[in-house]
Design an enzyme around this catalytic site. Structure first.
Site, PDB file in Angstrom:
ATOM      1  N   ASP A  34      -2.664   2.808  -3.848  1.00 43.91           N
ATOM      2  CA  ASP A  34      -2.802   1.884  -3.094  1.00 43.91           C
ATOM      3  C   ASP A  34      -3.805   0.829  -4.022  1.00 43.91           C
ATOM      4  O   ASP A  34      -4.475   1.514  -4.996  1.00 43.91           O
ATOM      5  CB  ASP A  34      -3.085   2.034  -1.880  1.00 43.91           C
ATOM      6  CG  ASP A  34      -1.746   2.242  -0.852  1.00 43.91           C
ATOM      7  OD1 ASP A  34      -0.865   2.201  -1.458  1.00 43.91           O
ATOM      8  OD2 ASP A  34      -2.350   2.703   0.151  1.00 43.91           O
ATOM      9  N   LYS A  56      -0.861  -3.413  -1.710  1.00 43.08           N
ATOM     10  CA  LYS A  56      -0.369  -4.709  -0.686  1.00 43.08           C
ATOM     11  C   LYS A  56      -1.509  -5.451  -0.540  1.00 43.08           C
ATOM     12  O   LYS A  56      -2.658  -5.222  -0.492  1.00 43.08           O
ATOM     13  CB  LYS A  56      -0.403  -3.805   0.674  1.00 43.08           C
ATOM     14  CG  LYS A  56       0.765  -2.879   0.604  1.00 43.08           C
ATOM     15  CD  LYS A  56       0.888  -2.121   1.990  1.00 43.08           C
ATOM     16  CE  LYS A  56       2.122  -1.203   2.191  1.00 43.08           C
ATOM     17  NZ  LYS A  56       1.736   0.030   1.504  1.00 43.08           N
ATOM     18  N   MET A 170     -10.131  -5.179   8.240  1.00 50.04           N
ATOM     19  CA  MET A 170      -9.269  -6.204   7.733  1.00 50.04           C
ATOM     20  C   MET A 170      -9.346  -7.386   8.950  1.00 50.04           C
ATOM     21  O   MET A 170      -7.856  -7.882   9.090  1.00 50.04           O
ATOM     22  CB  MET A 170      -7.984  -5.921   7.456  1.00 50.04           C
ATOM     23  CG  MET A 170      -8.068  -4.518   6.518  1.00 50.04           C
ATOM     24  SD  MET A 170      -8.933  -4.951   4.836  1.00 50.04           S
ATOM     25  CE  MET A 170      -7.348  -5.721   3.863  1.00 50.04           C
TER      26      MET A 170
END
Length: 257
Positions: A34, A56, A170
């Site tokens: 990631d 992402k 986040m």
């Protein structure tokens, strides 16, 4: 038949990966990694290993989750040892549970290698213990955003009244909403708040305020994701316990500083 290892790479400092996680990197034939993992960890991959980026960004995925799932299965069925390398812990807002389900549905053996999650590590590197006998006997991991189309079911009243420390992942873009909900359900407006940006890395930066002021502070300081939001009285300890930002860390985020 091969095997898949769902590995937590930790929060950013490459030395925070577990020994078992490091072994999974070293022995993998294929590594799917990631965006938030430290690239220095890939230096431990064996020669000839296939490295596949699955990063992402908000509203932009290099590979869709369904594609990642199928890649895991394809390589495992080809007899490969596959390591799925995720930032933090694979089962803490890392979609590791979804991937594990897909592997089970396709008859693929797997192991989960837990990692240090940023909800604990980022505050610790900012001098903020998430629990403390004088300030906090409970803490919660909270998703700062939900899957698009998902009904908002976070129990904000319980979070506001029943939990001493909140670690919100986040959630920068949703911070005004988070602030609104916590104030609505009685969280004191003078509750200390910190945002730790790129926690445990050489780019770490921490800003603080109160529940009443933090939205303005974040806008003024232009804080963005990835940032961990910490809400609770434990934030008061930062000034006294801050240690990492006063040191000279080395080899963080793959660079010498």
């Amino acid at each position: 038949m091969g095997k898949v290892f769902l590995v937590g790479a930790g929060p950013g400092d490459p030395e925070l990966i577990t020994l078992k996680g490091l072994k999974a990197i070293q022995e993998a034939d294929v590594i799917l990694y990631d965006r938030l993992i430290n690239p220095a960890l890939l230096d431990h991959a064996k020669q000839g290993a296939t490295l596949i980026f699955c990063g992402k960004l908000p509203k932009h995925h290099h590979l869709q989750q369904e594609t990642i799932n199928h890649i895991l299965v394809k390589h495992a069925k080809a007899g490969k040892t596959v390591t799925r390398l995720k930032g933090g812990d694979p089962f803490v807002f890392g979609r590791g549970g979804e991937e594990a389900e897909f592997l089970v549905n396709n008859g693929i053996p797997f192991e989960v290698v837990p990692g240090i999650t940023s909800g604990i590590a980022a505050p610790a590197y900012a001098g903020i213990p998430v629990t403390h006998r004088e300030y906090s006997g409970s803490f919660a991991f909270v998703a700062g955003h939900r899957k698009e189309g998902t009904h908002e079911d976070l129990k904000w009243e319980a979070l506001a009244k029943g939990i001493d420390t909140l670690a919100i992942y986040m959630g920068v873009s949703n911070l005004p909403y988070i602030q609104e909900q916590l104030l609505k359900f009685g969280k004191p407006k003078d509750t200390p708040v910190a945002l730790v940006h790129w926690g445990t890395t050489s780019q770490q930066r921490t800003v603080t305020g109160t529940l009443e002021t933090i939205v303005d502070v974040v806008r003024r300081e232009k804080v963005e994701n990835p940032s961990m939001i910490v809400i609770g009285e434990v934030v008061k300890l930062r000034e006294k316990l801050s240690w990492f930002e006063k040191t000279e860390p080395f080899i963080l985020m793959g660079e010498s500083v």
